[in-house]
Scaffold this motif. Structure first.
Motif, PDB file in Angstrom:
ATOM      1  N   GLU A 173      62.446  49.082 -10.230  1.00  0.00           N
ATOM      2  CA  GLU A 173      62.852  50.470 -10.735  1.00  0.00           C
ATOM      3  C   GLU A 173      62.843  50.469 -12.300  1.00  0.00           C
ATOM      4  O   GLU A 173      63.344  49.491 -12.748  1.00  0.00           O
ATOM      5  N   VAL A 180      64.589  55.450 -16.685  1.00  0.00           N
ATOM      6  CA  VAL A 180      64.450  56.977 -16.460  1.00  0.00           C
ATOM      7  C   VAL A 180      64.338  57.760 -17.598  1.00  0.00           C
ATOM      8  O   VAL A 180      64.832  57.522 -18.877  1.00  0.00           O
ATOM      9  N   MET A 201      61.382  58.527 -12.967  1.00  0.00           N
ATOM     10  CA  MET A 201      61.335  56.859 -13.043  1.00  0.00           C
ATOM     11  C   MET A 201      60.231  56.239 -12.485  1.00  0.00           C
ATOM     12  O   MET A 201      59.679  56.596 -11.161  1.00  0.00           O
TER      13      MET A 201
END
Length: 592
Positions: free
Chosen positions: A245, A248, A254
């Motif tokens: 990930e 953001v 994201m």
């Protein structure tokens, strides 16, 4: 309880003669946990210096306390003496030149329970561990699981950056109560951005994105992220896949970074099985799993069965079956979970009751609905040349094969729990204007018992039926026989059929039941199996005009990374040959 261990020390330095461990108020399970945690109590092949012992002793304070916290003891007393001196008071670089005795004393103290048990805010539908309540048994694993459950629930709701904002844990030692307050910061709702692959060489970027199927612009979901990774893994193009990930952005989007390592594109393999009733079965395949740089797969399979069952002559092949097939498939066609396939195959079957030569083509799609549920649908055209007790004939058949598979087994190679279910239906029509449907169901269930489910029962039920169609136009390979591996061990291969038009032939209906008791032998790779199989063949679609037979026996299994090696010995229990025949089966993988 006292444990004494002699620990060797070389290099001219005096050795520690004894390491003693006492924990009189601990039960045996807790003592085992403490022994495992302690560095001083670990056996080592390399000699340790006095400096090594002091370092291990200082580390053991934290390791032993952590082990005690794991078991719910939050007011322990741990003392480690080195020749009468508290190890914690010995300077790290002031170790004595010689050590005679080391003593570890542990008083775990009482088991703590939770007093205040407060964590929040929580996402809707959060399920916390049952012990996280006032009066519940306290332990660090419980606190980790509770915090993890709270964070996971927020992430499942789209809050990808949820985490712990603060925590307050207070031990009331006199009351053996632990007060826990944890604050969760959900963060903001996050949406998926783009997937950014790196590390690939032959694979085209647009195909990676299509296969992964990451739902760009939709609310973040850990399940969708896992599914994208699983789709890439299912192609078998990559030997390593890591989805990470990213940060953001201010817009709540994201991106996902994909690090990929490609496998070698080509692969080949083979197998060999043997049974006394059907001879040897040899198979081989060649595979290219990234043909055009889009995870397109080309596989060529060949198999010969029945070698040695009837022998070979110089003029013709007797009792030997052979198949050759080519299959091309392309993942992420139409949807990320849909694979297009097309295949061409040829088959020669020289069975006891018939001889069939087949050439066919098929095209269709495979769709994966969930991780355990999948289905296929296709269109097939097959040409058959048939020789049997009736009349030599040629049949052209068009069919619509479809199937659904629900596979919940914990390990497809050696299942110990849950089940497998497959259902197939094949509507067909022949060039003579007759039509019908072939249906088949295969259900399996597994029940494990004891530690690591070393004992287990495996059950299997099979049902098949052919409705409609003129019997002489239905290829015998489309109908049913029973006997041999896959149906009834202990009976000759395809020995049970049904009376059709006055002669023994294939049946329109089939039922099979199998059970196995599988037992691992200690810590070895070996296992024992006891099994019994039964099969029924009916002359008509609903089981009329039929008979059944049975077989059973014993087997040995040897576990390998590619499945157990199987050796079974079986004998008839009902039907021909009871008390006389004996059959041997050797192969790879359980029979079901």
């Amino acid at each position: 309880m006292i444990i004494a261990a002699a620990v060797g020390l070389g290099l001219g330095v005096a050795e520690a003669q004894n390491v003693q461990f006492t924990a009189p108020n601990a039960d045996e399970d807790l003592r085992d946990s403490l022994r495992t945690a302690s560095l001083l109590l670990q056996e080592t092949e390399e000699p340790r210096t006095a400096q090594d012992f002091i370092a291990a002793a200082r580390a053991d304070y934290g390791r032993l306390v952590a082990a005690l916290y794991n078991e719910g003891h939050f007011a322990p007393v741990v003392r480690i003496d080195v020749d009468g001196r508290e190890a914690a008071r010995i300077p790290p670089f002031g170790a004595p030149r010689s050590i005679t005795n080391i003593t570890i004393r542990v008083d775990p103290g009482p088991n703590f329970t939770l007093g205040i048990a407060d964590i929040g805010p929580l996402a809707s539908g959060t399920e916390l561990p049952g012990d996280f309540r006032t009066g519940g048994a306290a332990s660090t694993p419980l606190l980790r699981d509770t915090t993890g459950a709270a964070i996971d629930a927020w992430r499942e709701a789209g809050y990808a950056t949820a985490g712990v904002e603060g925590q307050q844990i207070t031990a009331r030692n006199g009351e053996a109560i632990l007060d826990v307050r944890v604050r969760i910061d959900p963060g903001q709702v996050v949406r998926f951005g783009t997937l950014n692959p790196q590390g690939h060489e032959r694979m085209r970027t647009e195909r990676i994105l299509a296969i992964a199927g990451l739902p760009e612009g939709e609310i973040f979901s850990p399940e969708e992220l896992d599914r994208a990774e699983e789709r890439l893994r299912d192609t078998q193009v990559f030997s390593a896949i890591a989805l990470q990930e990213g940060e953001v952005g201010p817009d709540g989007v994201m991106n996902i970074e994909a690090t990929l390592v490609e496998s070698l594109p080509r692969r080949f393999g083979g197998g060999l099985e043997f049974s006394t009733d059907d001879g040897f079965r040899a198979s081989a395949y060649w595979l290219h799993r990234n043909l055009f740089g889009g995870a397109e797969r080309l596989r060529i399979d060949g198999e010969i069965r029945g070698i040695g069952s009837e022998g070979l002559s110089s003029d013709e092949i007797e009792g030997v079956d052979a198949t050759l097939g080519l299959r091309f498939s392309r993942p992420a066609t139409f949807t990320p979970d849909t694979t297009f396939y097309t295949e061409i195959g040829a088959e020669y079957l020289d069975e006891p009751a018939f001889t069939v030569r087949t050439f066919g083509v098929e095209a269709g799609v495979e769709h994966r609905f969930t991780r355990t549920l999948s289905g296929t649908a296709g269109l097939a055209i097959d040409y058959f040349e048939i020789e049997d007790q009736f009349i030599d004939r040629e049949v052209l058949m068009v069919s619509l094969p479809a199937s659904v598979t629900w596979d919940r087994r914990d390990d497809p190679l050696d299942a110990r729990r849950l089940f497998y279910f497959e259902a197939e239906t094949t509507p067909f029509a022949t060039d003579q204007g007759h039509s019908g449907v072939r249906a088949y169901v295969d259900g399996r269930a597994y029940f494990g018992f004891g530690e690591e489910r070393a004992s287990r029962v495996a059950l299997r039920a099979q049902l098949g039926s052919v409705f409609g169609g003129e019997f002489t136009e239905i290829p015998p390979s489309f109908l049913f026989f029973s006997g041999g591996t896959g149906t009834v061990r202990g009976q000759e291969y395809q020995s049970l059929g049904a009376m059709q038009l006055g002669v023994e032939a294939a049946g329109r209906s089939f039922a099979g039941l199998s059970t196995e008791f599988r037992q691992d032998i200690g810590e070895t790779n070996f296992g024992l199996v006891a099994f019994a199989d039964a099969g029924f063949i009916g002359a008509d679609s609903l089981g009329g005009g039929g008979d059944w037979h049975a077989g059973g026996g014993l087997g040995v299994r040897y576990a390998t990374p590619f499945g157990p090696i199987r050796v079974d010995v079986a004998t008839p229990l009902r039907g021909d040959g009871v008390g006389e025949d004996l059959f041997l089966y050797i192969g790879i993988g359980h029979s079901f």
